[in-house]
Design a protein around this motif. Structure first.
Motif, PDB file in Angstrom:
ATOM      1  N   ASN A  79       0.812  -1.204   0.000  1.00 15.48           N
ATOM      2  CA  ASN A  79       0.000   0.000   0.000  1.00 15.48           C
ATOM      3  C   ASN A  79       0.852   1.263   0.000  1.00 15.48           C
ATOM      4  N   ALA A  80       1.942   1.207   0.738  1.00 15.21           N
ATOM      5  CA  ALA A  80       2.805   2.374   0.834  1.00 15.21           C
ATOM      6  C   ALA A  80       4.196   1.963   1.265  1.00 15.21           C
ATOM      7  N   MET A  81       5.142   2.812   0.955  1.00 16.69           N
ATOM      8  CA  MET A  81       6.521   2.604   1.356  1.00 16.69           C
ATOM      9  C   MET A  81       7.005   3.911   1.963  1.00 16.69           C
ATOM     10  N   GLY A  82       7.911   3.814   2.893  1.00 19.59           N
ATOM     11  CA  GLY A  82       8.359   5.049   3.501  1.00 19.59           C
ATOM     12  C   GLY A  82       9.607   4.921   4.328  1.00 19.59           C
ATOM     13  N   TRP A  83      10.021   6.057   4.823  1.00 22.31           N
ATOM     14  CA  TRP A  83      11.191   6.152   5.675  1.00 22.31           C
ATOM     15  C   TRP A  83      10.813   6.798   7.001  1.00 22.31           C
ATOM     16  N   TYR A  84      11.315   6.222   8.066  1.00 23.44           N
ATOM     17  CA  TYR A  84      11.138   6.749   9.407  1.00 23.44           C
ATOM     18  C   TYR A  84      12.505   6.853  10.047  1.00 23.44           C
ATOM     19  N   ARG A  85      12.597   7.644  11.099  1.00 24.06           N
ATOM     20  CA  ARG A  85      13.877   7.767  11.782  1.00 24.06           C
ATOM     21  C   ARG A  85      13.672   7.855  13.281  1.00 24.06           C
ATOM     22  N   THR A 126      20.459  13.650  12.389  1.00 19.16           N
ATOM     23  CA  THR A 126      21.169  12.481  12.889  1.00 19.16           C
ATOM     24  C   THR A 126      20.195  11.512  13.550  1.00 19.16           C
ATOM     25  N   ALA A 127      20.173  10.291  13.058  1.00 20.46           N
ATOM     26  CA  ALA A 127      19.256   9.276  13.569  1.00 20.46           C
ATOM     27  C   ALA A 127      19.490   7.969  12.839  1.00 20.46           C
ATOM     28  N   ALA A 128      18.866   6.924  13.356  1.00 19.20           N
ATOM     29  CA  ALA A 128      18.798   5.670  12.625  1.00 19.20           C
ATOM     30  C   ALA A 128      17.586   5.751  11.715  1.00 19.20           C
ATOM     31  N   TYR A 129      17.782   5.500  10.446  1.00 21.66           N
ATOM     32  CA  TYR A 129      16.705   5.587   9.479  1.00 21.66           C
ATOM     33  C   TYR A 129      16.211   4.200   9.113  1.00 21.66           C
ATOM     34  N   TYR A 130      14.893   4.027   9.156  1.00 22.98           N
ATOM     35  CA  TYR A 130      14.278   2.734   8.911  1.00 22.98           C
ATOM     36  C   TYR A 130      13.347   2.791   7.715  1.00 22.98           C
ATOM     37  N   VAL A 168      -2.616  -4.004   6.961  1.00 24.86           N
ATOM     38  CA  VAL A 168      -2.388  -3.515   8.315  1.00 24.86           C
ATOM     39  C   VAL A 168      -1.019  -3.927   8.843  1.00 24.86           C
ATOM     40  N   THR A 169      -0.232  -4.568   8.000  1.00 25.46           N
ATOM     41  CA  THR A 169       1.073  -5.061   8.402  1.00 25.46           C
ATOM     42  C   THR A 169       2.188  -4.121   7.959  1.00 25.46           C
ATOM     43  N   ASN A 170       3.077  -3.828   8.880  1.00 19.71           N
ATOM     44  CA  ASN A 170       4.249  -3.022   8.584  1.00 19.71           C
ATOM     45  C   ASN A 170       5.493  -3.901   8.613  1.00 19.71           C
ATOM     46  N   ASN A 171       6.271  -3.824   7.559  1.00 23.41           N
ATOM     47  CA  ASN A 171       7.523  -4.557   7.472  1.00 23.41           C
ATOM     48  C   ASN A 171       8.671  -3.561   7.589  1.00 23.41           C
ATOM     49  N   TRP A 172       9.565  -3.818   8.527  1.00 20.95           N
ATOM     50  CA  TRP A 172      10.648  -2.891   8.827  1.00 20.95           C
ATOM     51  C   TRP A 172      12.015  -3.475   8.533  1.00 20.95           C
ATOM     52  N   GLY A 173      12.921  -2.609   8.128  1.00 22.45           N
ATOM     53  CA  GLY A 173      14.306  -2.998   7.985  1.00 22.45           C
ATOM     54  C   GLY A 173      15.024  -2.821   9.304  1.00 22.45           C
ATOM     55  N   GLN A 174      16.298  -3.158   9.329  1.00 24.72           N
ATOM     56  CA  GLN A 174      17.087  -3.047  10.548  1.00 24.72           C
ATOM     57  C   GLN A 174      17.620  -1.638  10.780  1.00 24.72           C
ATOM     58  N   GLY A 175      17.543  -0.818   9.774  1.00 22.95           N
ATOM     59  CA  GLY A 175      17.958   0.561   9.910  1.00 22.95           C
ATOM     60  C   GLY A 175      19.352   0.831   9.385  1.00 22.95           C
ATOM     61  N   THR A 176      19.589   2.069   9.031  1.00 23.42           N
ATOM     62  CA  THR A 176      20.904   2.524   8.616  1.00 23.42           C
ATOM     63  C   THR A 176      21.176   3.855   9.305  1.00 23.42           C
TER      64      THR A 176
END
Length: 116
Positions: free
Chosen positions: A32-38, A91-95, A102-110
């Protein structure tokens, strides 16, 4: 099993640029959507930018508008974040986030670190 892998983080001086990449492996029924969080130390995870699968509508945090650009790869399941005019507050970890229903799939972050 869905794997979300981010890359592109690093150290950069204020005013510099970085390009984050997120590649998705595995089977996903519908995106449904893709995005970046920090998330910075001591702070909650916050939305940076999102882009919808249908229509390609984008949404940005007020703090990054005009500086960051989110985009998708038309040839594969991937999402990118071009970050310009970086500030120490970035400055942050970006995910990377991949939303399917309703499911969110997350990476480990960079990690992104911006020096003054």
């Amino acid at each position: 099993q869905v794997q979300v892998v981010e890359s592109g983080g690093g150290l950069v001086q204020g005013g510099g640029s970085l390009r984050l990449s997120c590649v998705v492996f595995g089977s996903i029924f519908s995106i449904n959507a893709m995005g970046w969080y920090r998330q910075a130390p001591g702070k909650q995870r916050e939305l940076v930018a999102t882009i919808t699968t249908s229509g390609g509508r984008t949404n940005y945090a007020e703090s990054v508008k005009g500086r960051f650009t989110i985009s998708r790869d038309s040839g594969k399941i991937a999402v990118y974040l071009q970050m310009n005019s970086l500030k120490p507050d970035d400055t942050a970890a970006y995910y990377c986030n991949i939303r399917s229903g309703v499911t969110n799939n997350w990476g480990q972050g960079t990690q992104v670190t911006v020096s003054p």
